[in-house]
Design a protein around this motif. Structure first.
Motif, short mmCIF file in Angstrom:
data_model
loop_
_atom_site.label_atom_id
_atom_site.label_comp_id
_atom_site.label_asym_id
_atom_site.label_seq_id
_atom_site.Cartn_x
_atom_site.Cartn_y
_atom_site.Cartn_z
N VAL A 1 0.85 -1.18 0.00
CA VAL A 1 0.00 0.00 0.00
C VAL A 1 0.89 1.23 0.00
N GLN A 2 0.70 2.08 -1.02
CA GLN A 2 1.38 3.36 -1.05
C GLN A 2 0.51 4.34 -0.27
N SER B 1 9.97 4.82 3.64
CA SER B 1 9.71 6.16 3.14
C SER B 1 10.08 6.16 1.66
N THR B 2 9.34 6.92 0.86
CA THR B 2 9.57 6.94 -0.58
C THR B 2 9.51 8.37 -1.11
N SER B 3 10.00 8.54 -2.32
CA SER B 3 9.86 9.82 -2.99
C SER B 3 8.80 9.67 -4.07
N GLY B 4 8.32 10.78 -4.58
CA GLY B 4 7.31 10.72 -5.63
C GLY B 4 5.94 11.12 -5.13
N ASN B 5 4.92 10.52 -5.70
CA ASN B 5 3.54 10.90 -5.39
C ASN B 5 3.08 10.44 -4.00
N TYR B 6 3.73 9.43 -3.45
CA TYR B 6 3.36 8.90 -2.14
C TYR B 6 4.54 9.00 -1.20
N ASP B 7 4.26 9.08 0.10
CA ASP B 7 5.29 9.28 1.11
C ASP B 7 5.81 7.98 1.71
N LEU B 8 4.96 6.97 1.78
CA LEU B 8 5.32 5.70 2.40
C LEU B 8 4.88 4.54 1.53
N LEU B 9 5.59 3.42 1.68
CA LEU B 9 5.21 2.15 1.06
C LEU B 9 5.22 1.12 2.17
N ILE C 1 -8.84 -7.45 1.53
CA ILE C 1 -7.89 -6.34 1.63
C ILE C 1 -8.62 -5.00 1.74
N GLY C 2 -9.77 -4.87 1.12
CA GLY C 2 -10.53 -3.63 1.21
C GLY C 2 -10.96 -3.33 2.64
N HIS C 3 -11.47 -4.34 3.32
CA HIS C 3 -11.87 -4.16 4.71
C HIS C 3 -10.64 -3.88 5.58
N PHE C 4 -9.55 -4.59 5.33
CA PHE C 4 -8.33 -4.38 6.10
C PHE C 4 -7.85 -2.93 5.99
N LYS D 1 -8.17 -0.90 9.35
CA LYS D 1 -6.90 -0.86 10.08
C LYS D 1 -6.02 0.32 9.69
N LEU D 2 -6.01 0.66 8.41
CA LEU D 2 -5.07 1.67 7.93
C LEU D 2 -5.68 3.07 7.87
N HIS D 3 -6.87 3.18 7.32
CA HIS D 3 -7.47 4.51 7.15
C HIS D 3 -7.81 5.20 8.46
N LYS D 4 -7.88 4.48 9.55
CA LYS D 4 -8.18 5.10 10.84
C LYS D 4 -6.96 5.82 11.44
N ILE D 5 -5.79 5.62 10.85
CA ILE D 5 -4.57 6.25 11.37
C ILE D 5 -4.56 7.72 10.96
N LYS D 6 -4.42 8.59 11.95
CA LYS D 6 -4.41 10.03 11.69
C LYS D 6 -3.19 10.42 10.86
N GLY D 7 -3.43 11.33 9.91
CA GLY D 7 -2.36 11.84 9.08
C GLY D 7 -2.30 11.21 7.70
N ILE D 8 -3.09 10.15 7.47
CA ILE D 8 -3.14 9.53 6.14
C ILE D 8 -4.14 10.31 5.29
N LYS D 9 -3.66 10.73 4.13
CA LYS D 9 -4.48 11.53 3.21
C LYS D 9 -5.07 10.68 2.07
N ASP D 10 -4.29 9.69 1.60
CA ASP D 10 -4.70 8.88 0.46
C ASP D 10 -3.90 7.59 0.47
N THR D 11 -4.47 6.53 -0.12
CA THR D 11 -3.74 5.27 -0.27
C THR D 11 -3.95 4.70 -1.67
N TYR D 12 -3.01 3.86 -2.07
CA TYR D 12 -3.10 3.16 -3.35
C TYR D 12 -2.63 1.73 -3.09
N THR D 13 -3.55 0.77 -3.21
CA THR D 13 -3.26 -0.61 -2.88
C THR D 13 -2.80 -1.39 -4.12
#
Length: 78
Positions: A6-7, A33-41, A52-55, A59-71
């Motif tokens: 997940v990016q 940590s990564t460079s480019g369009n996403y900050d973490l992998l 994976i959608g439910h996960f 689990k992931l989207h509830k973390i504060k500070g996450i703006k977007d994800t790409y699975t």
């Protein structure tokens, strides 16, 4: 176990806090940590029957500070 990547795009200045929160939750096997369009992998291992959608949503989207994800769904490791 099936591997998923997940990016993660974070709010400005929040990448380290998000990475720490994911590590503290002990849900990822690796976080980079990564460079480019996403900050973490992050790499996650789930049971083959897990949704994976439910996960990501529960689990992931509830973390504060996450703006977007790409699975990225994987099929086979070589």
């Amino acid at each position: 176990m099936k591997a998923y990547f997940v990016q993660i795009k974070c709010e400005l200045g929040k990448a380290y806090q998000v990475a720490t929160a994911i590590a503290d939750a002990e849900i990822a096997s690796e976080i980079y940590s990564t460079s480019g369009n996403y900050d973490l992998l992050a790499k996650f291992y789930l049971e083959p029957e897990a949704d994976i959608g439910h996960f990501v949503n529960e689990k992931l989207h509830k973390i504060k500070g996450i703006k977007d994800t790409y699975t990225i769904i994987t099929f086979r490791a070589f």
